[in-house]
Design a protein around this motif. Structure first.
Motif, PDB file in Angstrom:
ATOM      1  N   LYS A 152       8.259 -11.837  -6.718  1.00  0.00           N
ATOM      2  CA  LYS A 152       8.178 -12.459  -7.800  1.00  0.00           C
ATOM      3  C   LYS A 152       7.705 -11.801  -8.728  1.00  0.00           C
ATOM      4  O   LYS A 152       5.884 -12.224  -8.889  1.00  0.00           O
ATOM      5  N   THR A 153       7.975 -11.724 -10.105  1.00  0.00           N
ATOM      6  CA  THR A 153       6.951 -11.951 -11.539  1.00  0.00           C
ATOM      7  C   THR A 153       6.303 -13.250 -11.396  1.00  0.00           C
ATOM      8  O   THR A 153       7.189 -13.795 -11.891  1.00  0.00           O
ATOM      9  N   THR A 154       5.107 -12.494 -11.703  1.00  0.00           N
ATOM     10  CA  THR A 154       4.715 -14.241 -11.835  1.00  0.00           C
ATOM     11  C   THR A 154       3.508 -13.248 -13.024  1.00  0.00           C
ATOM     12  O   THR A 154       2.495 -11.814 -12.680  1.00  0.00           O
ATOM     13  N   ARG A 155       3.002 -14.269 -13.534  1.00  0.00           N
ATOM     14  CA  ARG A 155       2.192 -14.528 -14.930  1.00  0.00           C
ATOM     15  C   ARG A 155       0.850 -15.418 -14.701  1.00  0.00           C
ATOM     16  O   ARG A 155       1.272 -16.253 -14.381  1.00  0.00           O
ATOM     17  N   VAL A 156      -0.304 -15.122 -14.622  1.00  0.00           N
ATOM     18  CA  VAL A 156      -0.887 -15.335 -14.744  1.00  0.00           C
ATOM     19  C   VAL A 156      -2.429 -15.925 -16.113  1.00  0.00           C
ATOM     20  O   VAL A 156      -2.532 -14.209 -16.302  1.00  0.00           O
ATOM     21  N   ASN A 157      -2.363 -16.932 -17.098  1.00  0.00           N
ATOM     22  CA  ASN A 157      -3.653 -16.582 -17.748  1.00  0.00           C
ATOM     23  C   ASN A 157      -4.938 -16.462 -17.575  1.00  0.00           C
ATOM     24  O   ASN A 157      -5.305 -17.031 -16.778  1.00  0.00           O
ATOM     25  N   LEU A 158      -5.666 -15.174 -18.189  1.00  0.00           N
ATOM     26  CA  LEU A 158      -7.038 -15.345 -18.114  1.00  0.00           C
ATOM     27  C   LEU A 158      -7.940 -16.566 -18.387  1.00  0.00           C
ATOM     28  O   LEU A 158      -7.489 -17.254 -19.986  1.00  0.00           O
ATOM     29  N   LYS A 159      -8.498 -17.727 -18.351  1.00  0.00           N
ATOM     30  CA  LYS A 159      -9.137 -18.429 -18.895  1.00  0.00           C
ATOM     31  C   LYS A 159     -10.415 -17.761 -19.457  1.00  0.00           C
ATOM     32  O   LYS A 159     -10.848 -18.932 -20.319  1.00  0.00           O
ATOM     33  N   LYS A 160     -10.817 -16.579 -19.131  1.00  0.00           N
ATOM     34  CA  LYS A 160     -11.942 -15.962 -20.143  1.00  0.00           C
ATOM     35  C   LYS A 160     -10.724 -14.656 -21.017  1.00  0.00           C
ATOM     36  O   LYS A 160     -11.418 -13.352 -19.659  1.00  0.00           O
ATOM     37  N   PRO A 161      -9.746 -14.774 -21.468  1.00  0.00           N
ATOM     38  CA  PRO A 161      -9.526 -12.993 -22.234  1.00  0.00           C
ATOM     39  C   PRO A 161     -10.820 -12.653 -22.807  1.00  0.00           C
ATOM     40  O   PRO A 161     -11.781 -13.125 -23.196  1.00  0.00           O
ATOM     41  N   ILE A 162     -10.349 -10.737 -22.235  1.00  0.00           N
ATOM     42  CA  ILE A 162     -11.559 -10.335 -22.829  1.00  0.00           C
ATOM     43  C   ILE A 162     -11.470  -9.561 -23.662  1.00  0.00           C
ATOM     44  O   ILE A 162     -10.244  -8.768 -23.553  1.00  0.00           O
ATOM     45  N   LYS A 163     -12.052  -9.004 -24.610  1.00  0.00           N
ATOM     46  CA  LYS A 163     -11.806  -7.806 -25.731  1.00  0.00           C
ATOM     47  C   LYS A 163     -11.654  -6.560 -25.116  1.00  0.00           C
ATOM     48  O   LYS A 163     -12.072  -5.712 -23.643  1.00  0.00           O
ATOM     49  N   ILE A 164     -11.245  -5.187 -25.507  1.00  0.00           N
ATOM     50  CA  ILE A 164     -10.281  -4.227 -25.294  1.00  0.00           C
ATOM     51  C   ILE A 164     -10.496  -3.658 -26.297  1.00  0.00           C
ATOM     52  O   ILE A 164      -9.701  -3.483 -26.844  1.00  0.00           O
ATOM     53  N   VAL A 165     -11.514  -2.567 -25.837  1.00  0.00           N
ATOM     54  CA  VAL A 165     -11.249  -0.909 -26.407  1.00  0.00           C
ATOM     55  C   VAL A 165     -10.775  -0.053 -26.420  1.00  0.00           C
ATOM     56  O   VAL A 165     -11.321   0.303 -25.649  1.00  0.00           O
ATOM     57  N   ILE A 166      -9.931   1.023 -27.400  1.00  0.00           N
ATOM     58  CA  ILE A 166      -9.008   1.926 -27.038  1.00  0.00           C
ATOM     59  C   ILE A 166      -9.738   3.271 -27.351  1.00  0.00           C
ATOM     60  O   ILE A 166      -9.369   2.722 -29.340  1.00  0.00           O
ATOM     61  N   GLY A 167     -10.844   3.996 -27.294  1.00  0.00           N
ATOM     62  CA  GLY A 167     -11.126   4.401 -27.978  1.00  0.00           C
ATOM     63  C   GLY A 167     -10.837   6.327 -27.896  1.00  0.00           C
ATOM     64  O   GLY A 167      -9.963   6.557 -25.871  1.00  0.00           O
ATOM     65  N   TYR A 168     -11.590   7.024 -28.499  1.00  0.00           N
ATOM     66  CA  TYR A 168     -11.715   8.157 -28.329  1.00  0.00           C
ATOM     67  C   TYR A 168     -12.323   9.412 -28.869  1.00  0.00           C
ATOM     68  O   TYR A 168     -13.466   9.533 -29.302  1.00  0.00           O
ATOM     69  N   SER A 169     -13.120   9.959 -27.136  1.00  0.00           N
ATOM     70  CA  SER A 169     -14.124  10.710 -27.575  1.00  0.00           C
ATOM     71  C   SER A 169     -14.499  11.720 -27.077  1.00  0.00           C
ATOM     72  O   SER A 169     -13.789  11.903 -25.598  1.00  0.00           O
ATOM     73  N   THR A 170     -14.510  13.306 -27.483  1.00  0.00           N
ATOM     74  CA  THR A 170     -14.861  14.198 -26.380  1.00  0.00           C
ATOM     75  C   THR A 170     -16.373  14.937 -25.932  1.00  0.00           C
ATOM     76  O   THR A 170     -16.062  15.958 -26.014  1.00  0.00           O
ATOM     77  N   ALA A 171     -17.315  13.749 -26.337  1.00  0.00           N
ATOM     78  CA  ALA A 171     -18.617  14.586 -26.517  1.00  0.00           C
ATOM     79  C   ALA A 171     -19.242  12.798 -25.909  1.00  0.00           C
ATOM     80  O   ALA A 171     -19.266  11.960 -26.758  1.00  0.00           O
ATOM     81  N   PHE A 172     -19.543  12.272 -24.997  1.00  0.00           N
ATOM     82  CA  PHE A 172     -21.203  11.354 -24.855  1.00  0.00           C
ATOM     83  C   PHE A 172     -21.581  11.414 -23.327  1.00  0.00           C
ATOM     84  O   PHE A 172     -21.399  12.495 -23.122  1.00  0.00           O
ATOM     85  N   ILE A 173     -22.816  10.955 -23.060  1.00  0.00           N
ATOM     86  CA  ILE A 173     -23.435  10.206 -22.658  1.00  0.00           C
ATOM     87  C   ILE A 173     -23.337   9.853 -21.333  1.00  0.00           C
ATOM     88  O   ILE A 173     -23.315   8.271 -21.408  1.00  0.00           O
ATOM     89  N   ARG A 174     -23.580   9.770 -20.159  1.00  0.00           N
ATOM     90  CA  ARG A 174     -23.608   9.598 -18.682  1.00  0.00           C
ATOM     91  C   ARG A 174     -24.152   9.995 -17.862  1.00  0.00           C
ATOM     92  O   ARG A 174     -25.004  11.326 -17.962  1.00  0.00           O
ATOM     93  N   ASP A 175     -25.285   9.036 -17.867  1.00  0.00           N
ATOM     94  CA  ASP A 175     -26.647   9.477 -16.779  1.00  0.00           C
ATOM     95  C   ASP A 175     -27.117  10.034 -16.916  1.00  0.00           C
ATOM     96  O   ASP A 175     -27.712  10.852 -15.729  1.00  0.00           O
ATOM     97  N   GLY A 176     -27.156  10.465 -17.796  1.00  0.00           N
ATOM     98  CA  GLY A 176     -28.736  11.298 -18.517  1.00  0.00           C
ATOM     99  C   GLY A 176     -27.971  12.513 -19.194  1.00  0.00           C
ATOM    100  O   GLY A 176     -28.618  13.252 -19.351  1.00  0.00           O
ATOM    101  N   ASN A 177     -26.328  12.731 -18.774  1.00  0.00           N
ATOM    102  CA  ASN A 177     -26.517  14.356 -19.434  1.00  0.00           C
ATOM    103  C   ASN A 177     -24.840  13.966 -20.273  1.00  0.00           C
ATOM    104  O   ASN A 177     -24.156  13.135 -20.563  1.00  0.00           O
ATOM    105  N   VAL A 178     -24.715  15.067 -20.867  1.00  0.00           N
ATOM    106  CA  VAL A 178     -24.263  15.522 -22.261  1.00  0.00           C
ATOM    107  C   VAL A 178     -23.032  15.543 -21.435  1.00  0.00           C
ATOM    108  O   VAL A 178     -22.731  16.620 -20.718  1.00  0.00           O
ATOM    109  N   PHE A 179     -21.295  15.321 -21.656  1.00  0.00           N
ATOM    110  CA  PHE A 179     -20.501  15.646 -20.667  1.00  0.00           C
ATOM    111  C   PHE A 179     -19.143  15.932 -22.158  1.00  0.00           C
ATOM    112  O   PHE A 179     -19.690  14.736 -23.158  1.00  0.00           O
TER     113      PHE A 179
END
Length: 547
Positions: free
Chosen positions: A491-518
């Motif tokens: 059954k299709t069921t909708r659940v509203n979030l009590k705490k809506p959360i911000k989402i950012v859809i971004g675009y990166s071709t170089a970034f740092i993770r765990d001290g390494n550049v990707f």
């Protein structure tokens, strides 16, 4: 007596010619500055010094008004500002944008005592523009993202009326370095990417970047002179750690280093140096420097908004991240839009979750895919299990329509809920004009691919039920057991979030993770336009003009 009178007269005359000189100079400087600023009108809202436009004229006017139109930049502050401008290169910005050659000419004349009042005003105004331009570029970026992408909707505001008092007060206290530091993104990843840029510029200056000769595929156990070139390059890029008695041997340590390099460059990490891996190794250091500069600029766009708790989708990185106060809370692989159905860059708020969702096919897919297929086969919708509905929701027999006579589909097409649904068994909704959201998928095998641009624009998420469970963790009764039960019901069921959360859809071709550049492939070919604008002349965003 006469001698005393003569002395008094001479003293008076000398005083007449010496005392007012400073007063007249100060008053003349003040008068000249005020006269120029008072000349600004709605039609002429920016001062010009020769061909140089003082874009910060509105805030500069307030600055000089607040200090009685006196000199702003003294001999103590000028070296500090000049040093800070040169340091902007570490941020990937170009010091040439800040008129240092013109300013240095005026400073040399000043040191020689050759500056007249007009030129002194020129120098002070140029230095003021210099400072505010640096602040502006660090706070919001040099390039206007909305000029490159109309979908971008989270630019950093620059309300001069709001920042004027704070900036002017700090500047009057001589806190130039502090002001510019506050303008930079405070996220540690920004500082880390700056450090990588400095390191790559060192590679460029020292000539330590190695070009590897072309040839056959290299793998464990091979012995070849090219392998010494590979090893040298991987030492430079911090992928290879260790020593070897035989630099021309492809040993286990080198294979480990190759796999590390491949992971950082979005390659299949098999430890084999084939054509794709060799091509990435031979990307020039100049290209990598540009890539780092491009993504430092993107971080100036993003990081002022990325605070607290939020979901971040990295389109080119094919990942979804859940961040809490700069710490990674959860992550998953993602699939994003194809080149011709690109996932847009924008921000929103996740408000509800649909379990067992139906899929209403977007207009673009109906036009590009569904209608051509219906013209070939009127039973196409029946075979796919799709419903054809009128705009008020009444079901229509799709085989009764003369599809060849239509140039568009004036109906709703909907795929019922179920395991074969394109959205999978759950979707995460943040209603938006793009009809883009996060969802499960029935194409889970694609998550094993390194490059994952397969969707029609939405973001397919790996581990979707884990994601749903975490989003609903604070809502009574919603645990994994209940989620599984709802899914099993069909059954299709909708659940509203009590705490809506911000989402950012971004675009990166170089970034740092765990001290390494990707580094990531520019899947939507966006880097070149941004680099052109970053290397172009300074511009004020349209929304910031006349403030």
């Amino acid at each position: 007596m006469i001698k005393n009178v003569k002395s008094i007269v001479i003293s008076f005359i000398l005083a007449l010619f010496t005392l007012p000189v400073t007063v007249i100079a100060e008053e003349t400087f003040q008068t000249e500055v005020q006269s120029r600023l008072d000349s600004l009108t709605e039609d002429t809202s920016y001062l010009k010094i020769d061909s140089q436009i003082i874009y910060s004229s509105p805030i500069i006017t307030k600055l000089y008004q607040s200090n009685g139109y006196q000199l702003i930049w003294n001999n103590k502050l000028i070296p500090v500002l000049r040093k800070e401008i040169l340091k902007l290169q570490d941020d990937g910005l170009n010091p040439d944008d800040y008129w240092l050659p013109s300013i240095d000419i005026l400073l040399n004349k000043q040191q020689q005592g050759l500056l007249d009042i007009s030129s002194s005003v020129d120098l002070d105004l140029l230095l003021s523009e210099n400072f505010f331009r640096a602040y502006y570029n660090l706070l919001i970026g040099k390039v206007d993202p909305e000029a490159l992408d109309k979908n971008f909707n989270f630019s950093q505001p620059f309300d001069r009326k709001d920042i004027r008092p704070k900036l002017i007060a700090l500047l009057e206290d001589g806190k130039v370095e502090e002001i510019l530091k506050q303008a930079r993104p405070t996220h540690k990843r920004y500082d880390s990417l700056k450090n990588v840029l400095a390191r790559y510029r060192e590679y460029q200056n020292t000539g330590s970047w190695v070009t590897i000769q072309s040839g056959k595929t290299l793998r464990l156990g091979d012995k070849n002179t090219r392998i010494s070139q590979v090893r040298a390059q991987l030492i430079t890029t911090n992928d290879y750690i260790g020593t070897t008695e035989n630099p021309e041997l492809f040993d286990v340590e080198l294979k480990t280093a190759v796999k590390h390099f491949q992971e950082r460059h979005e390659l299949d990490n098999d430890g084999v140096i084939g054509a794709k891996t060799l091509a990435e190794m031979n990307v020039s250091v100049e290209q990598r420097i540009d890539q780092l500069r491009i993504n430092l600029e993107r971080q100036r766009w993003y990081y002022h908004k990325l605070k607290g708790e939020f979901i971040a989708v990295d389109i080119a990185g094919f990942h979804v991240y859940w961040m809490k106060d700069n710490k990674l809370f959860w992550e998953a692989k993602s699939q994003v839009g194809k080149q011709f159905t690109q996932t847009p860059v924008f921000k929103d708020v996740i408000r509800y979750i649909d379990f067992n969702p139906t899929w209403t096919i977007p207009a673009g897919i109906k036009r590009r895919s569904i209608l051509p297929n219906l013209k070939k086969d009127p039973e196409y919708l029946v075979k796919k299990g799709y419903l054809l509905l009128t705009m008020d929701g009444k079901e229509v027999d799709s085989t009764s329509i003369d599809w060849k006579s239509l140039n568009h589909i004036p109906y709703i097409i909907r795929q019922p809920a179920g395991p074969n649904n394109a959205l999978g068994l759950v979707k995460f909704m943040f209603p938006n004009k793009h009809a883009v959201y996060l969802h499960d998928t029935n194409n889970k095998n694609y998550f094993s691919r390194t490059s994952r641009s397969f969707s029609a624009g939405c973001v397919r998420v790996d581990k979707p039920f884990d994601f749903a469970e975490r989003l609903l963790a604070d809502q009574d009764g919603w645990n994994r057991e209940k989620i599984d039960a709802v899914i099993a019901s069909g059954k299709t069921t909708r659940v509203n979030l009590k705490k809506p959360i911000k989402i950012v859809i971004g675009y990166s071709t170089a970034f740092i993770r765990d001290g390494n550049v990707f580094f990531r492939n520019d899947i939507y070919n966006r880097d070149s336009k941004l680099l052109t604008a970053l290397n172009g002349p300074f511009k004020v965003r349209a929304q910031d003009r006349q403030n």
